[in-house]
Motif scaffolding. Structure first.
Motif, mmCIF file in Angstrom:
data_model
loop_
_atom_site.group_PDB
_atom_site.id
_atom_site.type_symbol
_atom_site.label_atom_id
_atom_site.label_comp_id
_atom_site.label_asym_id
_atom_site.label_seq_id
_atom_site.Cartn_x
_atom_site.Cartn_y
_atom_site.Cartn_z
ATOM 1 N N ARG A 1 0.833 -1.195 0.000
ATOM 2 C CA ARG A 1 0.000 0.000 0.000
ATOM 3 C C ARG A 1 0.874 1.254 0.000
ATOM 4 N NH1 ARG A 1 -5.566 1.078 3.280
ATOM 5 N NH2 ARG A 1 -5.865 3.218 2.572
ATOM 6 N N ARG A 2 2.053 1.146 0.578
ATOM 7 C CA ARG A 2 2.961 2.291 0.680
ATOM 8 C C ARG A 2 3.913 2.394 -0.508
ATOM 9 N NH1 ARG A 2 5.479 2.056 6.650
ATOM 10 N NH2 ARG A 2 5.959 4.248 6.154
ATOM 11 N N VAL A 3 4.099 1.282 -1.209
ATOM 12 C CA VAL A 3 4.988 1.238 -2.376
ATOM 13 C C VAL A 3 4.205 0.628 -3.528
ATOM 14 C CG1 VAL A 3 7.159 0.376 -3.308
ATOM 15 C CG2 VAL A 3 6.995 0.950 -0.885
ATOM 16 N N GLN A 4 3.986 1.401 -4.578
ATOM 17 C CA GLN A 4 3.140 0.964 -5.682
ATOM 18 C C GLN A 4 3.940 0.835 -6.978
ATOM 19 O OE1 GLN A 4 -0.621 0.501 -6.197
ATOM 20 N NE2 GLN A 4 -0.036 -0.297 -4.198
ATOM 21 N N LEU A 5 3.491 -0.103 -7.825
ATOM 22 C CA LEU A 5 4.152 -0.398 -9.095
ATOM 23 C C LEU A 5 3.366 0.209 -10.246
ATOM 24 C CD1 LEU A 5 6.219 -2.024 -10.833
ATOM 25 C CD2 LEU A 5 4.628 -3.964 -10.668
ATOM 26 N N VAL A 6 4.084 0.836 -11.174
ATOM 27 C CA VAL A 6 3.505 1.319 -12.432
ATOM 28 C C VAL A 6 4.230 0.596 -13.556
ATOM 29 C CG1 VAL A 6 3.175 3.297 -13.957
ATOM 30 C CG2 VAL A 6 2.924 3.576 -11.485
ATOM 31 N N LEU A 7 3.480 -0.188 -14.335
ATOM 32 C CA LEU A 7 4.082 -1.024 -15.364
ATOM 33 C C LEU A 7 4.230 -0.290 -16.688
ATOM 34 C CD1 LEU A 7 2.237 -4.361 -14.571
ATOM 35 C CD2 LEU A 7 4.659 -3.886 -14.215
ATOM 36 N N GLN A 8 5.034 -0.898 -17.572
ATOM 37 C CA GLN A 8 5.384 -0.295 -18.855
ATOM 38 C C GLN A 8 4.192 -0.179 -19.796
ATOM 39 O OE1 GLN A 8 8.519 -2.404 -20.828
ATOM 40 N NE2 GLN A 8 8.045 -1.588 -22.836
ATOM 41 N N ASP A 9 3.410 -1.253 -19.925
ATOM 42 C CA ASP A 9 2.372 -1.318 -20.948
ATOM 43 C C ASP A 9 1.009 -1.095 -20.314
ATOM 44 O OD1 ASP A 9 0.730 -1.818 -23.076
ATOM 45 O OD2 ASP A 9 1.124 -3.969 -23.167
ATOM 46 N N PRO A 10 0.410 0.083 -20.456
ATOM 47 C CA PRO A 10 -0.893 0.309 -19.820
ATOM 48 C C PRO A 10 -1.981 -0.587 -20.371
ATOM 49 C CG PRO A 10 -0.335 2.144 -21.270
ATOM 50 C CD PRO A 10 0.881 1.278 -21.172
ATOM 51 N N SER A 11 -1.876 -0.979 -21.634
ATOM 52 C CA SER A 11 -2.888 -1.863 -22.210
ATOM 53 C C SER A 11 -2.864 -3.230 -21.532
ATOM 54 C CB SER A 11 -2.652 -2.024 -23.719
ATOM 55 O OG SER A 11 -2.761 -0.773 -24.374
ATOM 56 N N GLY A 12 -1.668 -3.712 -21.214
ATOM 57 C CA GLY A 12 -1.553 -4.991 -20.520
ATOM 58 C C GLY A 12 -1.856 -4.897 -19.042
ATOM 59 N N SER A 13 -1.729 -3.687 -18.472
ATOM 60 C CA SER A 13 -1.972 -3.508 -17.042
ATOM 61 C C SER A 13 -3.457 -3.402 -16.715
ATOM 62 C CB SER A 13 -1.261 -2.240 -16.541
ATOM 63 O OG SER A 13 0.100 -2.277 -16.832
ATOM 64 N N LEU A 14 -4.271 -2.992 -17.684
ATOM 65 C CA LEU A 14 -5.695 -2.736 -17.445
ATOM 66 C C LEU A 14 -6.532 -3.874 -18.008
ATOM 67 C CD1 LEU A 14 -5.737 1.042 -18.449
ATOM 68 C CD2 LEU A 14 -5.781 0.096 -16.127
ATOM 69 N N ASN A 15 -7.473 -4.351 -17.219
ATOM 70 C CA ASN A 15 -8.412 -5.381 -17.673
ATOM 71 C C ASN A 15 -9.387 -4.741 -18.664
ATOM 72 O OD1 ASN A 15 -10.569 -7.245 -17.927
ATOM 73 N ND2 ASN A 15 -10.115 -8.104 -15.908
ATOM 74 N N PRO A 16 -9.437 -5.241 -19.909
ATOM 75 C CA PRO A 16 -10.314 -4.596 -20.904
ATOM 76 C C PRO A 16 -11.795 -4.664 -20.557
ATOM 77 C CG PRO A 16 -9.453 -6.689 -21.730
ATOM 78 C CD PRO A 16 -8.718 -6.391 -20.464
ATOM 79 N N ARG A 17 -12.163 -5.545 -19.608
ATOM 80 C CA ARG A 17 -13.566 -5.673 -19.214
ATOM 81 C C ARG A 17 -13.934 -4.781 -18.039
ATOM 82 N NH1 ARG A 17 -14.684 -12.239 -19.638
ATOM 83 N NH2 ARG A 17 -14.085 -12.450 -21.842
ATOM 84 N N HIS A 18 -12.959 -4.115 -17.470
ATOM 85 C CA HIS A 18 -13.214 -3.236 -16.323
ATOM 86 C C HIS A 18 -13.262 -1.781 -16.766
ATOM 87 C CE1 HIS A 18 -11.629 -6.208 -13.017
ATOM 88 N NE2 HIS A 18 -12.682 -6.661 -13.678
#
Length: 322
Positions: free
Chosen positions: A86-103
């Protein structure tokens, strides 16, 4: 001032194939990140940057060494890791792969709140995170799906999903690599604004020294599992000491230097060579400069000590710190 996040003598090894030697993905790293500081971890693909970032996040348990946060060692108990993430968060390279297309965007940003059983006003928290990430008015994006957004907007949604938990540190793995050049500057400016407004620290994992120049306070250059040069961004990029840093910097158009073409590929991390781990590709050794300095034998046979993660240093027999 005590650092926010520390890595001390960190090693991460993976079993070799068919009983062969283990691969030393991270082979002894000291690294500190202060509160509100942006540190760029730079190196070519396969040098161990992502494995180091995953170890700092608690996603990979070190083989040896330790990770500390806010003055306390990282605990790998499930409940403690949940609190830590909760105190340390990850931001990934590919936003398309990070986001569920159904959400929807709302559900994507609210997911962290639900995992951590947030007791406040979820809608207000999601709106505030989207607004901080530059998606305004936030309500306009609540019911949109990832395919309805541009690449830059998707990356802002990913950043909002990290911000919604009000972390103290972001670990961003190639955060703008998949974006158009016109959008990259906007996302970098956003990260700088978040640092200034929220006091947010960040570790930016990248192969791009130009990105480091534009956003970082300090730079750590990684090669074959180790940090080989460190210092402030002005020190490292204005006057690089390590031949590997010089090679990375030489390909930037604004460097004005003759591009350095490195021979071959990085060695197999399960068969790290003796001496300086860069010596097989080193332009300083190949040019005879190391021989003239009387250290060519040391380059090939004598290992260099780990950099301690503080101040200005380079792991090089010719140009390193005495």
């Amino acid at each position: 001032m005590n650092p926010l996040l520390t890595a001390s003598g960190l090693h991460v090894t993976f079993p070799g194939r068919r009983g062969g030697p283990s691969a030393r993905a991270v082979d002894g790293v000291h690294l500190d990140i202060g509160a509100g500081e942006i540190v760029a971890l730079v190196g070519e693909s396969g040098c161990g940057k992502t494995t180091l970032a995953r170890a700092l996040l608690g996603l990979v348990r070190p083989t040896s060494g330790s990770v500390g946060f806010a003055g306390a060692p990282l605990s790998y108990a499930s409940r403690d890791l949940k609190t830590y993430r909760r105190r340390v968060q990850l931001v990934l390279q590919d936003p398309s792969g990070s986001l569920n297309p159904r959400h929807t965007v709302y559900d994507a940003v609210a997911e962290g709140l639900r995992i951590h059983r947030y007791a406040g006003d979820e809608r207000a928290a999601v709106a505030a995170a989207l607004s901080r990430a530059g998606l305004r008015p936030p309500e306009r994006f609540f019911l949109r799906y990832p395919h309805e957004l541009s690449g830059g907007q998707r990356q802002r949604v990913v950043i909002a999903g990290a911000l919604v938990l009000e972390p103290e540190l972001l670990v961003a793995d190639e955060p703008v690599a998949s974006l158009d050049a016109s959008v990259r500057g906007e996302i970098l400016a956003l990260l700088l604004r978040l640092r200034d407004e929220l006091g947010l620290a960040a570790l930016i994992v990248t192969h791009d020294l130009g990105l480091a120049w534009n956003i970082a306070d300090r730079v750590a250059v990684m090669y074959l599992g180790r940090i080989v040069e460190t210092g402030t961004v002005e020190e490292v990029l204005s006057a690089p000491r390590h031949p590997y840093t010089r090679a990375l910097l030489s390909v930037l158009p604004e460097s004005g230097a003759e591009p350095v073409v490195l021979a071959g590929e990085p060695p197999d991390p399960s068969r790290i060579p003796a001496g300086c781990r860069f010596h097989a590709r080193c332009q300083v050794l190949a040019s005879g400069e190391a021989d003239r300095a009387g250290v060519s034998s040391a380059c090939r046979t004598r290992d260099l000590p780990l950099l301690d993660g503080h101040g200005r240093a380079a792991a090089c027999h010719v140009h390193g710190t005495p």
